[in-house]
Write an enzyme that holds these catalytic residues in place. Structure first.
Site, PDB file in Angstrom:
ATOM      1  N   LYS A  53       0.857  -1.202   0.000  1.00 41.25           N
ATOM      2  CA  LYS A  53       0.000   0.000   0.000  1.00 41.25           C
ATOM      3  C   LYS A  53       0.888   1.246   0.000  1.00 41.25           C
ATOM      4  CE  LYS A  53      -3.523   2.799   1.033  1.00 41.25           C
ATOM      5  NZ  LYS A  53      -4.402   3.200  -0.090  1.00 41.25           N
ATOM      6  N   ILE A  60     -10.211   5.482   0.206  1.00 42.98           N
ATOM      7  CA  ILE A  60      -9.452   5.196   1.425  1.00 42.98           C
ATOM      8  C   ILE A  60      -8.716   6.453   1.909  1.00 42.98           C
ATOM      9  CG2 ILE A  60      -7.668   3.726   2.479  1.00 42.98           C
ATOM     10  CD1 ILE A  60     -10.194   2.195   1.473  1.00 42.98           C
ATOM     11  N   LEU A 104      -5.349   7.149   1.490  1.00 43.62           N
ATOM     12  CA  LEU A 104      -3.969   6.927   1.918  1.00 43.62           C
ATOM     13  C   LEU A 104      -3.827   6.653   3.411  1.00 43.62           C
ATOM     14  CD1 LEU A 104      -2.333   9.422  -0.509  1.00 43.62           C
ATOM     15  CD2 LEU A 104      -1.441   7.130  -0.142  1.00 43.62           C
ATOM     16  N   ASN A 109       3.643   6.297  -6.585  1.00 48.33           N
ATOM     17  CA  ASN A 109       2.221   6.526  -6.841  1.00 48.33           C
ATOM     18  C   ASN A 109       1.953   8.013  -6.969  1.00 48.33           C
ATOM     19  OD1 ASN A 109      -0.506   6.545  -7.057  1.00 48.33           O
ATOM     20  ND2 ASN A 109      -0.924   5.669  -5.035  1.00 48.33           N
ATOM     21  N   CYS A 167      -2.915   8.926  -6.992  1.00 46.20           N
ATOM     22  CA  CYS A 167      -4.014   8.660  -6.057  1.00 46.20           C
ATOM     23  C   CYS A 167      -5.165   9.625  -6.329  1.00 46.20           C
ATOM     24  CB  CYS A 167      -3.586   8.805  -4.602  1.00 46.20           C
ATOM     25  SG  CYS A 167      -5.020   8.573  -3.510  1.00 46.20           S
ATOM     26  N   LYS A 172       3.477   5.213 -11.363  1.00 50.16           N
ATOM     27  CA  LYS A 172       2.114   4.693 -11.503  1.00 50.16           C
ATOM     28  C   LYS A 172       1.192   5.788 -12.023  1.00 50.16           C
ATOM     29  CE  LYS A 172      -1.467   1.822  -9.655  1.00 50.16           C
ATOM     30  NZ  LYS A 172      -1.842   0.898  -8.592  1.00 50.16           N
ATOM     31  N   GLY A 192      -5.417  -3.466 -13.803  1.00 53.32           N
ATOM     32  CA  GLY A 192      -6.771  -2.945 -13.990  1.00 53.32           C
ATOM     33  C   GLY A 192      -7.747  -4.067 -14.301  1.00 53.32           C
ATOM     34  N   GLY A 248      -5.469  -6.865  -8.188  1.00 56.17           N
ATOM     35  CA  GLY A 248      -5.882  -6.131  -6.999  1.00 56.17           C
ATOM     36  C   GLY A 248      -7.268  -6.516  -6.533  1.00 56.17           C
ATOM     37  N   THR A 249      -8.276  -5.873  -7.102  1.00 63.49           N
ATOM     38  CA  THR A 249      -9.663  -6.054  -6.657  1.00 63.49           C
ATOM     39  C   THR A 249     -10.094  -7.517  -6.622  1.00 63.49           C
ATOM     40  OG1 THR A 249     -10.142  -3.872  -7.554  1.00 63.49           O
ATOM     41  CG2 THR A 249     -12.041  -5.268  -7.077  1.00 63.49           C
TER      42      THR A 249
END
Ligand code: RRO
Length: 314
Positions: A44, A70, A72, A129, A132, A169, A253, A275-276
């Site tokens: 993360k 979220i 961060l 990243n 975000c 990213k 993705g 991920g998901t």
């Protein structure tokens, strides 16, 4: 099929990774599979200080995927290098730490603490990243502006030792992702990760108000897979046309199956993040690896690398 892959000089046993954010530090997923079996574990995004994140609720399910705001949440870089990174190193995982900041200086600070830490040897790179979608400060998505992207990437690149590749990213919420990609490579990025979540919103029609505490959120899951395929394709195409140097692209993705992964690989991805899909199936990253290996074998590929970007040749 030889599934090993070399990303910006770092050899990985296979191209499968977790996607940043869906598992914080690896301990949650290690109960379901050995995280050392992955090409790399992506953590993360971590910032300089501990953070509690945005107001609740922070997740919403939709038919096309999941929405998160979220904001961060995380332990801060000090706890990360004292606890999380050493734990991942102790189980033999290769790690791609993800870092974030609210200013370019914060990114550099996080990178320098990381680089000075004892367990940093487990890192195969750093994912920066810059995309975000849930930063409190609206309009501060670095990856939506080539100059801001370039500033962050060049500072982080200067801060980390040259042996450590920097992956930028990127956000799908831009009109020309190749321009942002080119700016990042120009600033010294060694590779790209595409894509972060797509900015979205859900309204609760019982209560007639935004469903997420943070109002807007990032969409992930099946609905954004075609967006990821398109982004990877466009940037790979620009590399083939000599618009920018050819560097590895990590595709992410909505990948749930080996076939989904193969789509991104054919578009030009040299590694794949899941991920998901781990929310329904925590072992999805290793299952996708098995499925992808089987598909490549049935198609007659001798190595994973031979399949990268093949759709551009037909
Ligand atoms: O923490 C988040 O809200 C978050 C981040 Br840092 C990100 O990069 N992408 C996302 O969908 N959520």
């Amino acid at each position: 099929v030889d599934m090993s892959v070399t990303l910006a000089g770092q050899r990985l046993r296979n191209p499968l990774m977790t996607a940043s954010g869906c598992a914080a530090n690896g301990k949650e997923l290690h109960r379901f599979f050995d995280v050392a079996e992955l090409g790399a574990f992506v953590t993360k995004s971590v910032m300089a200080e501990p953070r509690s994140g945005r107001g609740t609720p922070r997740m919403a399910e939709t038919p096309s995927g999941m929405l998160n705001s979220i904001g961060l949440q995380g332990p801060g870089i000090k706890a990360f290098v004292e606890e999380d990174l050493p734990w991942l190193a102790s189980v033999g995982a290769r790690v791609l730490p993800s870092i974030a900041g609210s200013s370019s200086e914060e990114y550099a600070e996080v990178a320098s603490v990381l680089a000075a830490s004892e367990a940093f040897g487990a890192a195969v790179g750093v994912e920066v990243n810059i995309s975000c979608p849930n930063v409190a400060n609206r309009g501060l998505v670095f990856a939506c502006d080539p100059v801001a992207s370039s500033t962050v990437i060049s500072l982080v690149r200067e801060t980390l030792p040259p042996r450590v590749p920097v992956f930028a990213k990127l956000s799908p919420d831009v009109t020309d992702i190749t321009a942002i990609a080119a700016a990042c490579l120009d600033a010294g990025a060694d590779g790209l990760t595409m894509i972060n979540t797509l900015l979205g919103m859900v309204i609760d029609t019982d209560r007639m108000r935004p469903q997420l505490g943070g109002v807007t959120g990032g969409l992930s899951g099946p609905g954004i897979r075609p967006v990821a395929v398109r982004a990877v394709w466009q940037v790979r195409r620009a590399m083939l046309e000599g618009v920018m140097p050819t560097v590895p692209i990590i595709g992410v993705g909505g990948v749930r199956t080996g076939r989904d992964a193969l789509e991104l690989v054919a578009a030009g991805a040299s590694a794949i993040q899941v991920g998901t899909a781990t929310f329904n199936d925590p072992a999805a990253p290793v299952r996708v690896l098995d499925e992808l290996t089987g598909l490549l074998e049935s198609k007659g590929f001798a190595s994973f690398g031979d399949a990268v970007g093949v759709a551009h040749q037909r």
